[in-house]
Each structure stands twice: as structure tokens, then as C-alpha cells.
Design an enzyme around this catalytic site. Structure first.
Site, mmCIF file in Angstrom:
data_model
loop_
_atom_site.group_PDB
_atom_site.id
_atom_site.type_symbol
_atom_site.label_atom_id
_atom_site.label_comp_id
_atom_site.label_asym_id
_atom_site.label_seq_id
_atom_site.Cartn_x
_atom_site.Cartn_y
_atom_site.Cartn_z
ATOM 1 N N GLY A 203 0.545 -0.897 -0.087
ATOM 2 C CA GLY A 203 0.263 0.148 -0.151
ATOM 3 C C GLY A 203 1.019 1.376 -0.172
ATOM 4 O O GLY A 203 2.193 1.090 -0.256
ATOM 5 N N ALA A 204 0.303 2.442 0.087
ATOM 6 C CA ALA A 204 0.478 3.513 0.345
ATOM 7 C C ALA A 204 1.803 3.541 1.327
ATOM 8 O O ALA A 204 3.328 4.399 0.989
ATOM 9 C CB ALA A 204 -0.171 4.803 0.531
ATOM 10 N N TYR A 205 1.533 2.806 2.414
ATOM 11 C CA TYR A 205 2.466 3.492 3.367
ATOM 12 C C TYR A 205 3.451 2.342 3.764
ATOM 13 O O TYR A 205 4.606 2.112 4.671
ATOM 14 C CB TYR A 205 2.124 3.513 4.715
ATOM 15 C CG TYR A 205 1.354 4.787 4.761
ATOM 16 C CD1 TYR A 205 1.611 5.947 4.763
ATOM 17 C CD2 TYR A 205 -0.266 5.162 4.896
ATOM 18 C CE1 TYR A 205 1.018 7.264 4.867
ATOM 19 C CE2 TYR A 205 -1.047 5.849 4.719
ATOM 20 C CZ TYR A 205 -0.161 7.344 4.930
ATOM 21 O OH TYR A 205 -0.643 8.734 4.749
ATOM 22 N N GLY A 206 3.607 0.852 2.986
ATOM 23 C CA GLY A 206 4.636 0.002 3.361
ATOM 24 C C GLY A 206 3.670 -1.585 2.641
ATOM 25 O O GLY A 206 3.280 -1.523 1.793
ATOM 26 N N VAL B 133 2.725 -5.781 3.268
ATOM 27 C CA VAL B 133 2.908 -6.869 4.119
ATOM 28 C C VAL B 133 3.271 -8.269 3.028
ATOM 29 O O VAL B 133 3.152 -8.448 2.640
ATOM 30 C CB VAL B 133 1.557 -6.952 4.653
ATOM 31 C CG1 VAL B 133 0.770 -7.794 5.461
ATOM 32 C CG2 VAL B 133 0.673 -5.021 4.963
ATOM 33 N N LYS C 11 4.609 -6.506 8.823
ATOM 34 C CA LYS C 11 4.219 -5.293 7.557
ATOM 35 C C LYS C 11 5.346 -4.357 8.084
ATOM 36 O O LYS C 11 6.177 -3.858 9.228
ATOM 37 C CB LYS C 11 3.675 -4.546 8.455
ATOM 38 C CG LYS C 11 2.676 -2.915 8.186
ATOM 39 C CD LYS C 11 1.859 -3.109 8.496
ATOM 40 C CE LYS C 11 1.403 -2.006 7.900
ATOM 41 N NZ LYS C 11 -0.104 -1.065 8.855
ATOM 42 N N ASP D 92 -10.971 4.554 9.228
ATOM 43 C CA ASP D 92 -10.970 3.467 7.901
ATOM 44 C C ASP D 92 -11.084 2.599 8.146
ATOM 45 O O ASP D 92 -10.823 1.033 7.691
ATOM 46 C CB ASP D 92 -9.381 3.555 7.553
ATOM 47 C CG ASP D 92 -9.410 3.290 6.158
ATOM 48 O OD1 ASP D 92 -10.101 3.611 5.335
ATOM 49 O OD2 ASP D 92 -7.814 2.574 5.907
#
Length: 192
Positions: free
Chosen positions: A60-63, A65, A80, A174
């Protein structure tokens, strides 16, 4: 001939203006590419000594997994990697809050359990280790395999979890199918 030269000059000027305007976009894009380059999917050696990577689960945008196995306990976990977790104060606060809230709520059945937090050697990234869940609600909905009883059980677990979070004055912000993790027994855990 003079008209043709004027058209060429105007075209050249338009092209030049277009190029200047787009050079800003190109520079921004280049900075994004350079910044993204540092967001590597590579796993550091000290993490690989503790965890055997089985497969990439998502990005995703932040990391990113991965499904992994903790070498010492042989337990299957979700690993993650949070990219550039300390890039700025906002990102640092967001990550800190996520870790603190997850640690405080580790005893709830329907909230993903965080088992470890490991700083990366580059002092930028952060690794978070969670209990592994087999899938998420988004994938299950796409597979169209839910019976009425499953839907009711998922809703019950979700409402129970939201009530628990709200009683602690915490709002998730979210809740979406991809953040609702499930196992083969239809047991739900809220993540992210």
C-alpha cells in the site's frame, strides 16, 4: 514566408512554455520516483534472521506486508514494513499512535494483535509483526462465498469491536472490507 516563420516562432514559444510548465511536473515526478526508490521491498538481514518470508501479501501507500514464519517459535505471522516511518512529524505520530493503540488493545478478540515492533537499521523504516489472518473481507466478498449466517457473524463481531473502540474514545476512520481480516472459521479482526 514571413507568416510561416512567425507560426514557427509561436509554435516554438508554445512548445517552450509547455515544456517549462511540464518541467515542473517532470521534476515533481522525478522527486517522487527518487523518494519511491527509497521505499524498498527489500528486507533487512536482521529481520531475515528472525523471520522466514513465505510470500508477499500486499503493498500500500505506507508499506508492504508479507506472510512469514518466526524462526524461533515457528509461528506464522504477518510482517509489515512501514516505509519511511519517521519522514516527518505527521507520519511519526500516526505510526506511534497505531502502535500504542494496538498494544493497549492486544487483549480484544476482534482487533489484530501486534506481537513485535522492530526498528530498521536504516533508521527510516519500521517493521511491525502481527498475528496472521488468512484473508480479508474484500477477498471473501469477491469470491461470493458468504452465507447469511457468516454475514450476521461478521457484522456482530464488527459492531462489538466498534463499540469497544468507541468506549475508549477511539475512532477507526478507515473501516473497509480490506481492513477486516478473516480466518477460515469466519473469525474477524480489525486492522489498520
Amino acid at each position: 514566408m514571413n507568416v510561416s516563420l512567425n507560426l514557427k516562432r509561436r509554435s516554438l514559444k508554445k512548445f517552450s512554455n509547455f515544456f517549462k510548465a511540464n518541467q515542473i511536473i517532470i521534476n515533481c515526478y522525478s522527486n517522487f520516483i527518487i523518494h519511491s526508490f527509497h521505499m524498498s521491498e527489500e528486507i533487512e538481514p536482521h529481520i531475515l534472521r528472525k523471520y522466514e518470508i513465505i510470500q508477499k501479501l500486499g503493498k500500500g501507500a505506507y508499506g508492504i506486508v508479507w506472510k512469514a514464519i518466526e524462526r524461533k517459535t515457528k509461528q506464522v505471522v504477518a510482517l509489515k514494513k512501514v516505509f519511511d516511518a519517521f519522514h516527518n512529524a505527521t507520519d511519526s505520530q500516526r505510526i506511534f499512535r497505531e502502535v500504542m493503540f494496538l498494544q493497549k488493545m492486544n487483549n480484544h478478540d476482534c482487533i489484530i494483535r501486534i506481537t513485535n515492533v522492530i526498528k530498521a537499521e536504516n533508521n527510516k523504516d519500521l517493521y511491525m509483526v502481527f498475528d496472521f489472518m488468512e484473508t480479508d473481507l474484500h477477498a471473501v466478498i469477491r469470491a461470493n462465498i458468504l452465507e447469511e449466517i457468516h454475514k450476521k457473524f461478521i457484522i456482530y463481531q464488527l459492531l462489538k469491536t466498534i463499540k469497544y473502540m468507541h468506549s475508549g474514545e477511539l475512532i477507526h476512520k478507515d473501516i473497509q472490507p480490506s481492513n477486516l481480516l478473516l480466518n477460515s472459521d469466519c473469525h474477524l479482526k480489525v486492522a489498520d
